[in-house]
Scaffold this motif. Structure first.
Motif, PDB file in Angstrom:
ATOM      1  N   UNK A  70       0.832  -1.223   0.000  1.00  0.00           N
ATOM      2  CA  UNK A  70       0.000   0.000   0.000  1.00  0.00           C
ATOM      3  C   UNK A  70       0.862   1.268   0.000  1.00  0.00           C
ATOM      4  N   UNK A  71       1.739   1.418   1.010  1.00  0.00           N
ATOM      5  CA  UNK A  71       2.521   2.658   1.037  1.00  0.00           C
ATOM      6  C   UNK A  71       3.533   2.692  -0.103  1.00  0.00           C
ATOM      7  N   UNK A  72       4.020   1.520  -0.501  1.00  0.00           N
ATOM      8  CA  UNK A  72       4.972   1.521  -1.617  1.00  0.00           C
ATOM      9  C   UNK A  72       4.258   1.919  -2.911  1.00  0.00           C
ATOM     10  N   UNK A  73       3.005   1.514  -3.050  1.00  0.00           N
ATOM     11  CA  UNK A  73       2.226   1.946  -4.223  1.00  0.00           C
ATOM     12  C   UNK A  73       2.012   3.461  -4.195  1.00  0.00           C
ATOM     13  N   UNK A  74       1.770   3.993  -3.011  1.00  0.00           N
ATOM     14  CA  UNK A  74       1.633   5.459  -2.903  1.00  0.00           C
ATOM     15  C   UNK A  74       2.930   6.140  -3.319  1.00  0.00           C
ATOM     16  N   UNK A  75       4.028   5.577  -2.855  1.00  0.00           N
ATOM     17  CA  UNK A  75       5.339   6.124  -3.236  1.00  0.00           C
ATOM     18  C   UNK A  75       5.515   6.112  -4.757  1.00  0.00           C
ATOM     19  N   UNK A  76       5.192   4.968  -5.356  1.00  0.00           N
ATOM     20  CA  UNK A  76       5.369   4.856  -6.814  1.00  0.00           C
ATOM     21  C   UNK A  76       4.466   5.836  -7.558  1.00  0.00           C
ATOM     22  N   UNK A  77       3.270   6.036  -7.041  1.00  0.00           N
ATOM     23  CA  UNK A  77       2.344   6.982  -7.678  1.00  0.00           C
ATOM     24  C   UNK A  77       2.878   8.415  -7.581  1.00  0.00           C
ATOM     25  N   UNK A  78       3.357   8.780  -6.399  1.00  0.00           N
ATOM     26  CA  UNK A  78       3.922  10.125  -6.233  1.00  0.00           C
ATOM     27  C   UNK A  78       5.176  10.297  -7.093  1.00  0.00           C
ATOM     28  N   UNK A  96      -5.387  11.195   5.929  1.00  0.00           N
ATOM     29  CA  UNK A  96      -6.296  11.457   4.820  1.00  0.00           C
ATOM     30  C   UNK A  96      -6.482  10.266   3.886  1.00  0.00           C
ATOM     31  N   UNK A  97      -5.429   9.519   3.607  1.00  0.00           N
ATOM     32  CA  UNK A  97      -5.569   8.458   2.575  1.00  0.00           C
ATOM     33  C   UNK A  97      -6.623   7.413   2.936  1.00  0.00           C
ATOM     34  N   UNK A  98      -6.768   6.825   4.098  1.00  0.00           N
ATOM     35  CA  UNK A  98      -5.846   6.850   5.232  1.00  0.00           C
ATOM     36  C   UNK A  98      -4.819   5.714   5.166  1.00  0.00           C
ATOM     37  N   UNK A  99      -3.780   5.862   5.975  1.00  0.00           N
ATOM     38  CA  UNK A  99      -2.788   4.816   6.155  1.00  0.00           C
ATOM     39  C   UNK A  99      -2.792   4.470   7.645  1.00  0.00           C
ATOM     40  N   UNK A 100      -3.006   3.211   7.953  1.00  0.00           N
ATOM     41  CA  UNK A 100      -3.094   2.784   9.362  1.00  0.00           C
ATOM     42  C   UNK A 100      -1.698   2.564   9.929  1.00  0.00           C
ATOM     43  N   UNK A 101      -1.003   3.674  10.112  1.00  0.00           N
ATOM     44  CA  UNK A 101       0.402   3.585  10.524  1.00  0.00           C
ATOM     45  C   UNK A 101       0.568   3.641  12.034  1.00  0.00           C
ATOM     46  N   UNK A 102      -0.531   3.764  12.758  1.00  0.00           N
ATOM     47  CA  UNK A 102      -0.427   3.844  14.210  1.00  0.00           C
ATOM     48  C   UNK A 102      -0.288   5.280  14.685  1.00  0.00           C
ATOM     49  N   UNK A 103      -0.115   5.431  15.960  1.00  0.00           N
ATOM     50  CA  UNK A 103      -0.040   6.768  16.562  1.00  0.00           C
ATOM     51  C   UNK A 103       1.349   7.040  17.125  1.00  0.00           C
ATOM     52  N   UNK A 104       1.774   8.261  16.935  1.00  0.00           N
ATOM     53  CA  UNK A 104       3.061   8.666  17.497  1.00  0.00           C
ATOM     54  C   UNK A 104       4.196   8.471  16.507  1.00  0.00           C
ATOM     55  N   UNK A 105       5.239   9.248  16.746  1.00  0.00           N
ATOM     56  CA  UNK A 105       6.371   9.275  15.810  1.00  0.00           C
ATOM     57  C   UNK A 105       6.963   7.876  15.567  1.00  0.00           C
TER      58      UNK A 105
END
Ligand code: SF4
Length: 210
Positions: free
Chosen positions: A1-9, A148-157
């Motif tokens: 998912x996030x890698x696809x977002x990266x490739x799209x950007x 916004x996308x959303x990406x379920x990356x969790x909370x906090x840095x």
């Protein structure tokens, strides 16, 4: 998912080859100066050095001189202290970026986080963009994108950083470019208020498009 977002950007914006600096030390200085201010103000502060920007210059400059130079970046009294502190850390490596790169990234990260004024984002920006360690940088733009996308990356840095690192190739090149792409897309489209979703390359994948 996030890698696809990266490739799209990346398909939309290309390779951005960050960070905009001439030397690793200039990246370190920029990473401190950009705290709580726009990059355009950092550029003004760096320009004020008039070509004299070096670790030796900052270590030897007296505080009134240094605060005057970096005044455009705001919080100049604090940031002058931070710049001297992080420069003293770099002095431990003889101002040699190659010497830093020979160390384990976790060790360097721990050292940086012990420096006054260096938080996680500043440390990771320094690790990635000054020293080319494969460390993902999380910032407010990353958090906004996740929401916004959303990406379920969790909370906090730490959770968000770990999520991106676990779901992307372990690549300094990818981390470098992805962070830059997130920033440029946030500035051009995914603005805090009133995102410009028309023309956003993530439009078709985004749950929050307007
Ligand atoms: S479609 Fe809109 S909300 Fe979604 S990432 Fe793009 S600009 Fe942001």
């Amino acid at each position: 998912m996030v890698y696809e977002l990266y490739q799209t950007l990346r398909a939309h914006y290309g390779d951005l080859h960050w960070w905009p600096a001439k030397t690793p030390y200039e990246v370190i200085v920029g990473a401190v100066l950009t705290q709580n201010t726009a990059w355009s103000n950092v550029e003004k502060a760096i320009a004020n050095f008039g070509g004299e920007l070096s670790p030796e210059y900052i270590l030897n400059a007296d505080m009134p001189e240094l605060t005057d130079i970096i005044r455009p970046a705001g919080f100049f009294n604090q940031k002058a202290v931070y710049l001297k502190a992080v420069t003293a850390w770099f002095a431990g490596y003889g101002f040699d970026a190659a010497a830093v790169r020979r160390e384990p990234p976790d060790k360097v990260r721990a050292e940086l986080l012990s420096v006054k004024g260096v938080g996680k984002e500043t440390a990771d920006s320094t690790l990635l963009y000054a020293f080319n360690f494969p460390v993902f940088v999380v910032d407010a733009y990353t958090i906004r994108l996740c929401g916004r996308v959303p990406i379920s990356a969790g909370n906090g840095y730490d959770a968000v950083k770990a999520y991106f690192e676990a779901n992307l190739p372990h690549s300094e090149e990818v981390y470098n470019n992805f962070h830059a792409l997130i920033v440029i897309n946030a500035k051009e489209h995914c603005r805090k208020r009133k995102p410009l979703c028309g023309g956003c390359p993530l439009n078709e994948r985004c749950g929050k498009r307007l």
